[in-house]
Scaffold this motif. Structure first.
Motif, PDB file in Angstrom:
ATOM      1  N   LEU A  31       0.207 -16.777  11.311  1.00  0.00           N
ATOM      2  CA  LEU A  31       1.412 -16.090  11.785  1.00  0.00           C
ATOM      3  C   LEU A  31       1.513 -16.050  13.302  1.00  0.00           C
ATOM      4  O   LEU A  31       2.619 -16.085  13.860  1.00  0.00           O
ATOM      5  CB  LEU A  31       1.428 -14.646  11.269  1.00  0.00           C
ATOM      6  CG  LEU A  31       1.727 -14.407   9.798  1.00  0.00           C
ATOM      7  CD1 LEU A  31       1.458 -12.950   9.454  1.00  0.00           C
ATOM      8  CD2 LEU A  31       3.180 -14.754   9.490  1.00  0.00           C
ATOM      9  N   HIS A  34       3.945 -17.758  15.653  1.00  0.00           N
ATOM     10  CA  HIS A  34       5.362 -17.572  15.328  1.00  0.00           C
ATOM     11  C   HIS A  34       5.858 -16.156  15.610  1.00  0.00           C
ATOM     12  O   HIS A  34       7.041 -15.871  15.423  1.00  0.00           O
ATOM     13  CB  HIS A  34       5.592 -17.880  13.845  1.00  0.00           C
ATOM     14  CG  HIS A  34       5.131 -19.245  13.433  1.00  0.00           C
ATOM     15  ND1 HIS A  34       5.812 -20.393  13.783  1.00  0.00           N
ATOM     16  CD2 HIS A  34       4.042 -19.648  12.716  1.00  0.00           C
ATOM     17  CE1 HIS A  34       5.178 -21.445  13.290  1.00  0.00           C
ATOM     18  NE2 HIS A  34       4.098 -21.019  12.641  1.00  0.00           N
ATOM     19  N   GLU A  36       7.036 -13.455  17.953  1.00  0.00           N
ATOM     20  CA  GLU A  36       7.625 -13.340  19.291  1.00  0.00           C
ATOM     21  C   GLU A  36       7.671 -11.876  19.738  1.00  0.00           C
ATOM     22  O   GLU A  36       8.304 -11.050  19.079  1.00  0.00           O
ATOM     23  CB  GLU A  36       9.039 -13.917  19.278  1.00  0.00           C
ATOM     24  CG  GLU A  36       9.779 -13.759  20.598  1.00  0.00           C
ATOM     25  CD  GLU A  36      11.254 -14.118  20.491  1.00  0.00           C
ATOM     26  OE1 GLU A  36      11.953 -13.956  21.499  1.00  0.00           O
ATOM     27  OE2 GLU A  36      11.690 -14.534  19.398  1.00  0.00           O
ATOM     28  N   TYR A  55      15.675 -12.466  11.455  1.00  0.00           N
ATOM     29  CA  TYR A  55      14.287 -12.187  11.815  1.00  0.00           C
ATOM     30  C   TYR A  55      13.723 -11.055  10.962  1.00  0.00           C
ATOM     31  O   TYR A  55      14.461 -10.160  10.542  1.00  0.00           O
ATOM     32  CB  TYR A  55      14.178 -11.739  13.282  1.00  0.00           C
ATOM     33  CG  TYR A  55      14.588 -12.760  14.309  1.00  0.00           C
ATOM     34  CD1 TYR A  55      13.684 -13.708  14.778  1.00  0.00           C
ATOM     35  CD2 TYR A  55      15.880 -12.759  14.835  1.00  0.00           C
ATOM     36  CE1 TYR A  55      14.057 -14.631  15.745  1.00  0.00           C
ATOM     37  CE2 TYR A  55      16.265 -13.680  15.802  1.00  0.00           C
ATOM     38  CZ  TYR A  55      15.349 -14.615  16.252  1.00  0.00           C
ATOM     39  OH  TYR A  55      15.717 -15.536  17.204  1.00  0.00           O
ATOM     40  N   ILE A 113       9.633 -12.530  13.740  1.00  0.00           N
ATOM     41  CA  ILE A 113       9.393 -13.875  13.235  1.00  0.00           C
ATOM     42  C   ILE A 113      10.658 -14.350  12.548  1.00  0.00           C
ATOM     43  O   ILE A 113      11.340 -13.565  11.864  1.00  0.00           O
ATOM     44  CB  ILE A 113       8.185 -13.893  12.270  1.00  0.00           C
ATOM     45  CG1 ILE A 113       7.900 -15.313  11.795  1.00  0.00           C
ATOM     46  CG2 ILE A 113       8.385 -12.949  11.095  1.00  0.00           C
ATOM     47  CD1 ILE A 113       6.583 -15.432  11.018  1.00  0.00           C
ATOM     48  N   ARG A 114      11.015 -15.591  12.750  1.00  0.00           N
ATOM     49  CA  ARG A 114      12.226 -16.122  12.127  1.00  0.00           C
ATOM     50  C   ARG A 114      12.125 -16.061  10.608  1.00  0.00           C
ATOM     51  O   ARG A 114      11.064 -16.322  10.034  1.00  0.00           O
ATOM     52  CB  ARG A 114      12.477 -17.560  12.577  1.00  0.00           C
ATOM     53  CG  ARG A 114      12.912 -17.673  14.034  1.00  0.00           C
ATOM     54  CD  ARG A 114      13.363 -19.070  14.387  1.00  0.00           C
ATOM     55  NE  ARG A 114      13.888 -19.135  15.739  1.00  0.00           N
ATOM     56  CZ  ARG A 114      15.119 -18.799  16.098  1.00  0.00           C
ATOM     57  NH1 ARG A 114      15.986 -18.397  15.154  1.00  0.00           N
ATOM     58  NH2 ARG A 114      15.507 -18.862  17.344  1.00  0.00           N
ATOM     59  N   VAL A 117      10.830 -19.130   8.783  1.00  0.00           N
ATOM     60  CA  VAL A 117       9.407 -19.367   9.006  1.00  0.00           C
ATOM     61  C   VAL A 117       8.571 -18.456   8.116  1.00  0.00           C
ATOM     62  O   VAL A 117       7.610 -18.893   7.471  1.00  0.00           O
ATOM     63  CB  VAL A 117       9.040 -19.154  10.493  1.00  0.00           C
ATOM     64  CG1 VAL A 117       7.528 -19.252  10.694  1.00  0.00           C
ATOM     65  CG2 VAL A 117       9.764 -20.171  11.366  1.00  0.00           C
TER      66      VAL A 117
END
Length: 241
Positions: A31, A34, A36, A55, A113-114, A117
């Protein structure tokens, strides 16, 4: 479940989110790249009801509310999320849209996190799947308990329960929330909240400051709260084992 030690994000800052501290080191490694880091302002809307989730958020600090908005513009809080949880839980069960508005109640920071993803990573991170599912169960119980509380208990009890739940998540005696905002979260009028806050202040449990509330006597506030607060803490403790 216990923490596994200090973990940092890609900028080197410590991770404080309980879910991210609990999963296996290998899964956190999947994780980490990824995640942010983001600063989250008060009243910032993270998700709007019915909109596609872009997100998922793991809070390190601050507090978010999950809120139902009615067609006439009224609102009521149905759950709280702090550093113990995740915002964007529908992604864990294959849903791409949020059912409620997620709004920052107390500013803080977190890791986002997107959505696409996270959806790809989840099948390969069984610890995260399990912990997230347990958290979803806990939040469902929280929604049910808060619904009962809002229907059955007096405003002073509900306000006490709400303030205690906030403090549990932000670990501060001073909560930067106004009576107007509290009234929106409790689904009641501002005068009712101000009246109840005045009663609690005269009893020496809180101090009403400009734009915030300070908890003075937590034990007294726990005594003033309804059994819903104790039930929610008990459920949380059992699910955390």
């Amino acid at each position: 479940m216990l923490r596994v030690g200090v973990r940092t994000d890609i900028t080197g800052n410590p991770v404080k989110n309980v879910l991210l501290l609990t999963i296996a080191a290998e899964e956190f490694g999947r994780l980490r790249a990824h995640l942010e880091p983001v600063e989250l302002d008060q009243r910032q809307i993270l998700h709007e009801a019915g909109e596609k989730i872009r997100y998922a958020y793991f809070l390190n600090g601050g507090l978010a509310s999950m809120v139902v908005i009615t067609s006439d513009g009224r609102s009521v809080e149905i759950a709280m999320v702090g550093r113990e949880g995740i915002i964007g839980t529908p992604l864990a069960v294959g849903l791409g849209r949020e059912l409620y508005r997620a709004i920052m109640q107390i500013p803080g920071s977190g890791l986002r996190i997107r959505a696409e993803v996270l959806e790809k990573i989840l099948p390969h991170t069984p610890d995260l799947q399990l912990i997230t599912n347990r958290y979803i169960l806990m939040r469902g119980l929280q929604v049910a308990q808060i619904a009962a509380c809002n229907r059955l208990h007096e405003i002073e009890q509900r306000l006490s329960r709400w303030l205690l739940m906030c403090q549990d998540r932000v670990e501060s005696k001073v909560l930067p929330v106004t009576h107007e905002f509290i009234s929106q979260m409790l689904g009641t009028g501002r005068p009712s909240v101000s009246l109840a806050a005045g009663i609690l202040q005269r009893a020496g449990m809180i101090e009403n400051l400009r734009g915030s509330v300070r908890i003075v006597n937590r034990k007294g506030l726990e005594h003033a709260a309804c059994e819903c607060y104790r039930a929610l803490r008990h459920l949380g403790a059992r699910l955390a084992k």
